[in-house]
Design a protein around this motif. Structure first.
Motif, PDB file in Angstrom:
ATOM      1  N   GLU A   9       0.935  -1.226   0.040  1.00 29.73           N
ATOM      2  CA  GLU A   9       0.049   0.112   0.078  1.00 29.73           C
ATOM      3  C   GLU A   9       0.589   1.147   0.045  1.00 29.73           C
ATOM      4  OE1 GLU A   9      -3.052   1.071  -0.620  1.00 29.73           O
ATOM      5  OE2 GLU A   9      -3.531  -1.147  -1.203  1.00 29.73           O
ATOM      6  N   SER A  10       1.912   1.276  -0.640  1.00 29.20           N
ATOM      7  CA  SER A  10       2.667   2.400  -0.904  1.00 29.20           C
ATOM      8  C   SER A  10       3.369   2.149  -2.535  1.00 29.20           C
ATOM      9  CB  SER A  10       3.726   2.785  -0.007  1.00 29.20           C
ATOM     10  OG  SER A  10       4.676   1.826  -0.074  1.00 29.20           O
ATOM     11  N   TRP A  11       3.711   3.290  -3.005  1.00 22.08           N
ATOM     12  CA  TRP A  11       4.427   3.361  -4.580  1.00 22.08           C
ATOM     13  C   TRP A  11       5.178   4.474  -4.674  1.00 22.08           C
ATOM     14  CZ3 TRP A  11      -0.877   3.412  -3.314  1.00 22.08           C
ATOM     15  CH2 TRP A  11      -1.340   4.522  -3.867  1.00 22.08           C
ATOM     16  N   VAL A  12       5.989   4.709  -5.535  1.00 24.31           N
ATOM     17  CA  VAL A  12       6.675   5.544  -6.009  1.00 24.31           C
ATOM     18  C   VAL A  12       6.139   5.886  -7.528  1.00 24.31           C
ATOM     19  CG1 VAL A  12       8.943   6.633  -6.685  1.00 24.31           C
ATOM     20  CG2 VAL A  12       8.844   5.267  -4.563  1.00 24.31           C
ATOM     21  N   THR A  13       6.020   7.289  -7.765  1.00 26.80           N
ATOM     22  CA  THR A  13       5.589   7.481  -9.251  1.00 26.80           C
ATOM     23  C   THR A  13       6.672   8.346  -9.820  1.00 26.80           C
ATOM     24  OG1 THR A  13       3.183   7.440  -8.752  1.00 26.80           O
ATOM     25  CG2 THR A  13       3.698   8.578 -10.636  1.00 26.80           C
ATOM     26  N   GLN A  14       7.020   7.885 -10.912  1.00 24.71           N
ATOM     27  CA  GLN A  14       7.972   8.670 -11.749  1.00 24.71           C
ATOM     28  C   GLN A  14       7.479   9.363 -13.036  1.00 24.71           C
ATOM     29  OE1 GLN A  14      12.058   7.170 -13.580  1.00 24.71           O
ATOM     30  NE2 GLN A  14      12.691   8.485 -11.690  1.00 24.71           N
ATOM     31  N   SER A  15       7.433  10.726 -13.316  1.00 26.20           N
ATOM     32  CA  SER A  15       6.977  11.327 -14.529  1.00 26.20           C
ATOM     33  C   SER A  15       7.876  12.030 -15.285  1.00 26.20           C
ATOM     34  CB  SER A  15       5.935  12.202 -13.943  1.00 26.20           C
ATOM     35  OG  SER A  15       4.780  11.654 -13.287  1.00 26.20           O
ATOM     36  N   THR A  16       7.891  11.916 -16.700  1.00 24.87           N
ATOM     37  CA  THR A  16       8.930  12.636 -17.344  1.00 24.87           C
ATOM     38  C   THR A  16       7.886  13.638 -18.264  1.00 24.87           C
ATOM     39  OG1 THR A  16      10.127  10.783 -17.653  1.00 24.87           O
ATOM     40  CG2 THR A  16      10.442  12.587 -19.485  1.00 24.87           C
ATOM     41  N   HIS A  17       8.450  15.110 -18.147  1.00 21.03           N
ATOM     42  CA  HIS A  17       7.729  16.261 -18.589  1.00 21.03           C
ATOM     43  C   HIS A  17       8.511  16.435 -19.940  1.00 21.03           C
ATOM     44  CE1 HIS A  17       5.630  17.129 -14.916  1.00 21.03           C
ATOM     45  NE2 HIS A  17       6.457  16.214 -14.200  1.00 21.03           N
ATOM     46  N   ILE A  18       8.023  16.760 -20.863  1.00 25.71           N
ATOM     47  CA  ILE A  18       8.671  17.040 -22.397  1.00 25.71           C
ATOM     48  C   ILE A  18       7.957  18.381 -22.599  1.00 25.71           C
ATOM     49  CG2 ILE A  18       9.127  16.364 -24.425  1.00 25.71           C
ATOM     50  CD1 ILE A  18       8.889  13.341 -23.657  1.00 25.71           C
ATOM     51  N   LYS A  19       8.862  19.201 -22.729  1.00 25.72           N
ATOM     52  CA  LYS A  19       8.475  20.584 -23.299  1.00 25.72           C
ATOM     53  C   LYS A  19       9.393  21.213 -24.379  1.00 25.72           C
ATOM     54  CE  LYS A  19       6.891  21.921 -18.272  1.00 25.72           C
ATOM     55  NZ  LYS A  19       7.055  22.845 -17.449  1.00 25.72           N
ATOM     56  N   GLY A  20       8.858  20.823 -25.486  1.00 28.61           N
ATOM     57  CA  GLY A  20       9.665  21.234 -26.870  1.00 28.61           C
ATOM     58  C   GLY A  20      10.863  20.207 -26.651  1.00 28.61           C
ATOM     59  N   VAL A  21      12.030  20.884 -26.964  1.00 25.49           N
ATOM     60  CA  VAL A  21      13.158  19.777 -27.181  1.00 25.49           C
ATOM     61  C   VAL A  21      13.921  19.384 -25.701  1.00 25.49           C
ATOM     62  CG1 VAL A  21      13.772  20.901 -29.254  1.00 25.49           C
ATOM     63  CG2 VAL A  21      14.745  21.735 -27.289  1.00 25.49           C
ATOM     64  N   ASP A  22      13.219  20.161 -24.596  1.00 29.42           N
ATOM     65  CA  ASP A  22      13.567  19.727 -23.218  1.00 29.42           C
ATOM     66  C   ASP A  22      12.664  18.916 -22.337  1.00 29.42           C
ATOM     67  OD1 ASP A  22      15.940  21.582 -23.411  1.00 29.42           O
ATOM     68  OD2 ASP A  22      14.506  23.134 -23.528  1.00 29.42           O
ATOM     69  N   SER A  23      13.439  18.124 -21.558  1.00 31.94           N
ATOM     70  CA  SER A  23      12.732  17.362 -20.613  1.00 31.94           C
ATOM     71  C   SER A  23      13.136  17.174 -19.317  1.00 31.94           C
ATOM     72  CB  SER A  23      12.428  15.701 -21.293  1.00 31.94           C
ATOM     73  OG  SER A  23      13.694  15.371 -21.317  1.00 31.94           O
ATOM     74  N   PHE A  24      12.272  16.961 -18.487  1.00 36.02           N
ATOM     75  CA  PHE A  24      12.850  16.496 -16.857  1.00 36.02           C
ATOM     76  C   PHE A  24      11.862  15.604 -16.128  1.00 36.02           C
ATOM     77  CE2 PHE A  24      10.108  20.348 -16.741  1.00 36.02           C
ATOM     78  CZ  PHE A  24       9.117  20.048 -15.724  1.00 36.02           C
ATOM     79  N   THR A  25      12.469  15.008 -15.210  1.00 37.25           N
ATOM     80  CA  THR A  25      11.784  13.932 -14.488  1.00 37.25           C
ATOM     81  C   THR A  25      11.607  14.176 -13.133  1.00 37.25           C
ATOM     82  OG1 THR A  25      12.740  12.200 -15.963  1.00 37.25           O
ATOM     83  CG2 THR A  25      11.848  11.250 -13.714  1.00 37.25           C
ATOM     84  N   THR A  26      10.242  13.945 -12.905  1.00 33.38           N
ATOM     85  CA  THR A  26       9.808  14.113 -11.207  1.00 33.38           C
ATOM     86  C   THR A  26       9.626  12.863 -10.543  1.00 33.38           C
ATOM     87  OG1 THR A  26       7.652  14.798 -11.717  1.00 33.38           O
ATOM     88  CG2 THR A  26       9.386  16.683 -11.690  1.00 33.38           C
ATOM     89  N   SER A  27       9.627  12.759  -9.302  1.00 33.31           N
ATOM     90  CA  SER A  27       9.184  11.710  -8.549  1.00 33.31           C
ATOM     91  C   SER A  27       8.204  12.004  -7.354  1.00 33.31           C
ATOM     92  CB  SER A  27      10.512  10.888  -8.256  1.00 33.31           C
ATOM     93  OG  SER A  27      11.361  10.439  -9.274  1.00 33.31           O
ATOM     94  N   SER A  28       7.423  11.059  -6.934  1.00 35.51           N
ATOM     95  CA  SER A  28       6.737  11.374  -5.732  1.00 35.51           C
ATOM     96  C   SER A  28       6.391  10.009  -5.244  1.00 35.51           C
ATOM     97  CB  SER A  28       5.304  11.929  -6.365  1.00 35.51           C
ATOM     98  OG  SER A  28       4.380  11.135  -7.168  1.00 35.51           O
ATOM     99  N   TYR A  29       6.192  10.057  -3.807  1.00 35.08           N
ATOM    100  CA  TYR A  29       5.974   9.076  -2.983  1.00 35.08           C
ATOM    101  C   TYR A  29       4.624   8.860  -2.322  1.00 35.08           C
ATOM    102  CZ  TYR A  29       6.531   5.763   0.800  1.00 35.08           C
ATOM    103  OH  TYR A  29       6.261   4.578   1.974  1.00 35.08           O
ATOM    104  N   VAL A  30       3.762   7.897  -2.649  1.00 32.74           N
ATOM    105  CA  VAL A  30       2.511   7.915  -2.318  1.00 32.74           C
ATOM    106  C   VAL A  30       2.182   6.632  -1.480  1.00 32.74           C
ATOM    107  CG1 VAL A  30       0.048   7.985  -3.096  1.00 32.74           C
ATOM    108  CG2 VAL A  30       1.740   8.852  -4.456  1.00 32.74           C
ATOM    109  N   VAL A  31       1.466   7.273  -0.344  1.00 34.08           N
ATOM    110  CA  VAL A  31       0.958   6.129   0.884  1.00 34.08           C
ATOM    111  C   VAL A  31      -0.472   5.723   0.720  1.00 34.08           C
ATOM    112  CG1 VAL A  31       0.763   5.492   3.114  1.00 34.08           C
ATOM    113  CG2 VAL A  31       2.926   6.713   2.286  1.00 34.08           C
ATOM    114  N   GLY A  32      -0.878   4.913   0.044  1.00 30.99           N
ATOM    115  CA  GLY A  32      -2.362   4.477   0.324  1.00 30.99           C
ATOM    116  C   GLY A  32      -3.034   3.777   1.382  1.00 30.99           C
ATOM    117  N   VAL A  33      -2.175   3.704   2.432  1.00 34.68           N
ATOM    118  CA  VAL A  33      -2.607   2.870   3.543  1.00 34.68           C
ATOM    119  C   VAL A  33      -3.664   3.484   4.453  1.00 34.68           C
ATOM    120  CG1 VAL A  33      -0.615   3.320   5.250  1.00 34.68           C
ATOM    121  CG2 VAL A  33      -1.819   0.875   5.251  1.00 34.68           C
ATOM    122  N   GLU A  34      -3.437   4.961   4.608  1.00 33.92           N
ATOM    123  CA  GLU A  34      -4.122   5.565   5.551  1.00 33.92           C
ATOM    124  C   GLU A  34      -5.648   5.189   5.848  1.00 33.92           C
ATOM    125  OE1 GLU A  34      -2.482   7.191   7.839  1.00 33.92           O
ATOM    126  OE2 GLU A  34      -0.905   6.548   6.649  1.00 33.92           O
TER     127      GLU A  34
END
Length: 248
Positions: A9-34
């Motif tokens: 009941e937890s997970w890490v999500t990684q997203s790639t953002h692409i803006k024109g010729v540039d890109s960057f990656t963000t990550s988030s940690y989510v807890v679903g147990v609450e």
């Protein structure tokens, strides 16, 4: 009061953002147990949460470690995470067979609950893979060999077939909509207490001196939307009833 270990009941999500010729990656940690933690604690139970990324190194490895708990809950965490401890997977050294230890612990009187999700039962692309383990024989249901997810985007309501069983905690009335589940088959001798879309939703059974149960939909989004897991007073009754029945 019971002491309950919830693994997963937890997970890490990684997203790639692409803006024109540039890109960057963000990550988030989510807890679903609450929602589940709050529900069980509201009924007086002590809850220990082992997040998914800590399961490979931290899941109890033998009967002595499991004896610290009355009930173990596996929720959206696949068999590989239990089987592949770092010393086994990364260092190629023999280690504890933790799924076999869990099976033995249930047989000696422990209580096991598996809750549905993309990495429960057989799971997404069959990656949860519990059908290939000795834990399969402990569950009150039989698992499919293929991807077992059933998505219900329009929602469906549970059909309660065993309303008087103590494992349902005395819940009454209509249940809120659920948006999906893992399809399983009832095991002979087990009790199916509720169905969803005609398949088992809640089932309970025994293994040796212990007890096992399944809730084949989710305890948090996305299969369990907010009206089910945050607003419905039956949520604590159902999961509290399951844990209390499992603890004997």
């Amino acid at each position: 009061m019971s002491r309950v270990l919830i693994a997963g009941e937890s997970w890490v999500t990684q997203s790639t953002h692409i803006k024109g010729v540039d890109s960057f990656t963000t990550s988030s940690y989510v807890v679903g147990v609450e929602p589940l933690r709050r529900a069980l604690e509201s009924r007086g139970h002590e809850v220990v949460h082992l997040p998914a990324h800590l399961v490979p190194a931290g899941f109890p490895g033998d009967a002595a470690a499991l004896a610290e708990y009355d009930v173990v809950v596996l929720s959206d965490i696949g068999a590989n995470s239990l089987q592949l401890a770092p010393e086994v997977f990364e260092q190629a050294r023999p280690g504890n067979d933790r799924i076999a230890a869990l099976r033995g612990w249930v047989g000696d009187g422990g209580g096991l609950l598996m809750i549905g999700g993309y990495l429960s039962f057989t799971g997404f692309e069959a990656k949860a893979a519990y059908r290939n383990t000795v834990l399969h024989e402990v569950l009150p249901v039989e698992l499919l060999p293929e991807d077992d997810r059933v998505e219900l985007p329009a929602g469906a309501r549970a059909d309660v077939t065993g309303p008087d069983h103590p494992a349902l905690g005395g819940v009454d009335g209509d249940w809120p909509l659920l948006l999906g589940y893992n399809r399983v088959r009832p095991r002979p001798g087990a009790d199916v207490l509720a169905t969803l879309n005609g398949d088992p939703l809640v089932a309970v059974g025994t293994h040796g001196s212990g007890r096992s149960a399944v809730f084949t939909s989710d305890c948090s989004p996305h299969w369990a939307p907010t009206p089910f897991c945050e607003e419905w007073d039956g949520y604590a009754k159902v999961f509290g009833g399951l844990v209390e029945w499992l603890a004997g």
